[in-house]
Design an enzyme around this catalytic site. Structure first.
Site, short mmCIF file in Angstrom:
data_model
loop_
_atom_site.label_atom_id
_atom_site.label_comp_id
_atom_site.label_asym_id
_atom_site.label_seq_id
_atom_site.Cartn_x
_atom_site.Cartn_y
_atom_site.Cartn_z
N ASN A 306 0.82 -1.20 0.00
CA ASN A 306 0.00 0.00 0.00
C ASN A 306 0.86 1.26 0.00
O ASN A 306 1.06 1.88 -1.03
CB ASN A 306 -0.95 -0.01 1.21
N ASP A 307 1.38 1.64 1.14
CA ASP A 307 2.11 2.90 1.24
C ASP A 307 3.33 2.96 0.32
O ASP A 307 3.66 4.02 -0.21
CB ASP A 307 2.57 3.14 2.68
N VAL A 308 4.00 1.83 0.11
CA VAL A 308 5.25 1.82 -0.65
C VAL A 308 5.02 1.98 -2.15
O VAL A 308 5.98 2.08 -2.91
CB VAL A 308 6.05 0.53 -0.38
N SER A 347 0.11 3.86 7.26
CA SER A 347 0.34 5.27 7.52
C SER A 347 -0.96 6.04 7.70
O SER A 347 -0.95 7.18 8.15
CB SER A 347 1.13 5.89 6.35
#
Length: 380
Positions: A306-308, A347
């Site tokens: 997701n965040d990466v 996050s």
């Protein structure tokens, strides 16, 4: 398991200090100052490592919420505990035969370890695990000074130094400082959309596909890059991913794996899982090597990450993750994202990638979705 073992290392060092203190106060009339100082340092680092690592383990095991846990005056309370520990250390040096002061110092170190990890969010867990690993080395080195054991001092120092280096590398991979990781309670704020307002996906289009459509996109591609994330780890889908790659290679598709430095919940998480599934090491590419390849990639397959892979890190200056280096999967010709739903990452930031025109969502658990893809690819 890594978090738990870090905690045991800290506890072992603290117990060595406790045993040495007990021996000294019953056998020596005048305790040398340097011995008292080393005992106090062992108690501090060992106690913080022990309870901090146990809490990190509980967060990873989802025994407690993975999101940052904060409360009013949290940092002033932490500072007060540190000052109390320093004052108590001075009193113990002045009166080293006072066991009550020693017990209070031990209790303060244990409480400080809990409060130290409490505000750390899920997205920052890889960093705190690495830092606690470093602490366990420092604690071992301090125990070496207590025991006057040179081998223990050197071994602990090596673990401590390497852990700090790894921690710094992981902070760079997130474009954040260690101070920010430890004290910002990252991930506790409301999510922001690409325009900086509170996220609302109602006015944006999400394109979904089924396993058969996904298999056709993958099977008729020339090149596929697989991006594994924590969702793959939770589902233990690495063996199914390897089987999918084998089926694609049977069709002449070039398969690569893109590994972000902080993918997963501990350093090297994805590398370990893929190695367990016997994925050839030559197919694993780190972020700097794979990013230039995405423009020439037909399909990027994101599995539980997701965040990466969030483009907001590059395009939205108001995003909390702005500046974080990411895997640039949005540059691929097509992107398939396997995910259970549209929830934000650790996050707390909504992922703009999900709404791109070239992105297709394959909803479902990682293992089930990959298994369905494998079955469909076999029929091509």
């Amino acid at each position: 398991m890594v978090g738990l073992l870090n905690g045991f290392g800290g506890a072992a060092s603290a117990l060595v200090a406790v045993g040495e203190f007990w021996r000294v106060i019953h056998t020596v009339d005048i305790v040398p100052i340097d011995e008292t100082v080393t005992i106090v340092l062992s108690i501090l680092v060992g106690g913080v490592t022990f309870t901090g690592s146990l809490l990190a383990f509980a967060k990873l095991q989802e025994l407690v919420p993975g999101a940052p846990i904060t409360f009013p005056f949290q940092q002033p309370i932490n500072l007060a505990i540190v000052i109390s520990f320093l004052v108590g250390s001075g009193l113990l040096i002045a009166d080293p035969h006072n066991p009550m002061i020693f017990l209070v110092l031990t209790g303060l170190s244990l409480v400080l370890g809990i409060l130290f990890v409490l505000p750390i969010g899920g997205a920052d867990t890889p960093v705190v695990i690495s830092l606690l690993n470093s602490f366990s080395g420092v604690a071992a080195s301090a125990a070496g000074f207590v025991l006057m054991n040179n081998i223990l001092i050197i071994a602990g120092a090596l673990v401590g130094a390497s852990g700090i280096i790894l921690t710094e590398l992981m902070c760079r991979a997130m474009n954040r400082t260690l101070v920010n990781v430890l004290f910002s309670a990252f991930g506790s704020s409301k999510t922001a959309s690409s325009d900086g307002a509170i996220a609302s996906s109602d006015d944006r289009t999400v394109r979904s596909i089924d396993a058969e459509q996904g298999a056709m996109m993958l099977g008729y591609a020339r090149s596929v890059v697989i991006i594994p994330g924590y969702g793959m780890a939770v589902a233990q889908a690495q063996h199914a991913v390897r089987e999918l790659a084998d089926q694609l290679e049977r069709l002449g598709v070039e398969v690569k794996y893109a590994i972000h430095p902080v993918a997963g919940r501990m350093p090297g998480h994805m590398n370990v899982l893929l190695a367990e599934a016997n994925v050839p090491y030559t197919q694993l590419y780190d972020m700097d090597d794979i990013n230039p390849e995405f423009e020439r990639t037909d399909v990027a397959l994101v599995i539980g990450a997701n965040d990466v892979v969030n483009p907001a890190a590059k395009t939205n200056v108001s995003s909390p993750i702005y500046g974080m280096p990411i895997l640039e999967v949005d540059k691929a010709q097509h992107t398939i994202v396997i995910k259970r739903g549209m929830s934000a990452g650790f996050s707390g930031v909504e992922n703009d990638l999900f709404y791109k025109s070239k992105t297709m969502m394959l909803f479902g658990g990682a293992k089930d979705a990959i298994t369905q893809l494998v079955a469909s690819v076999k029929e091509l």
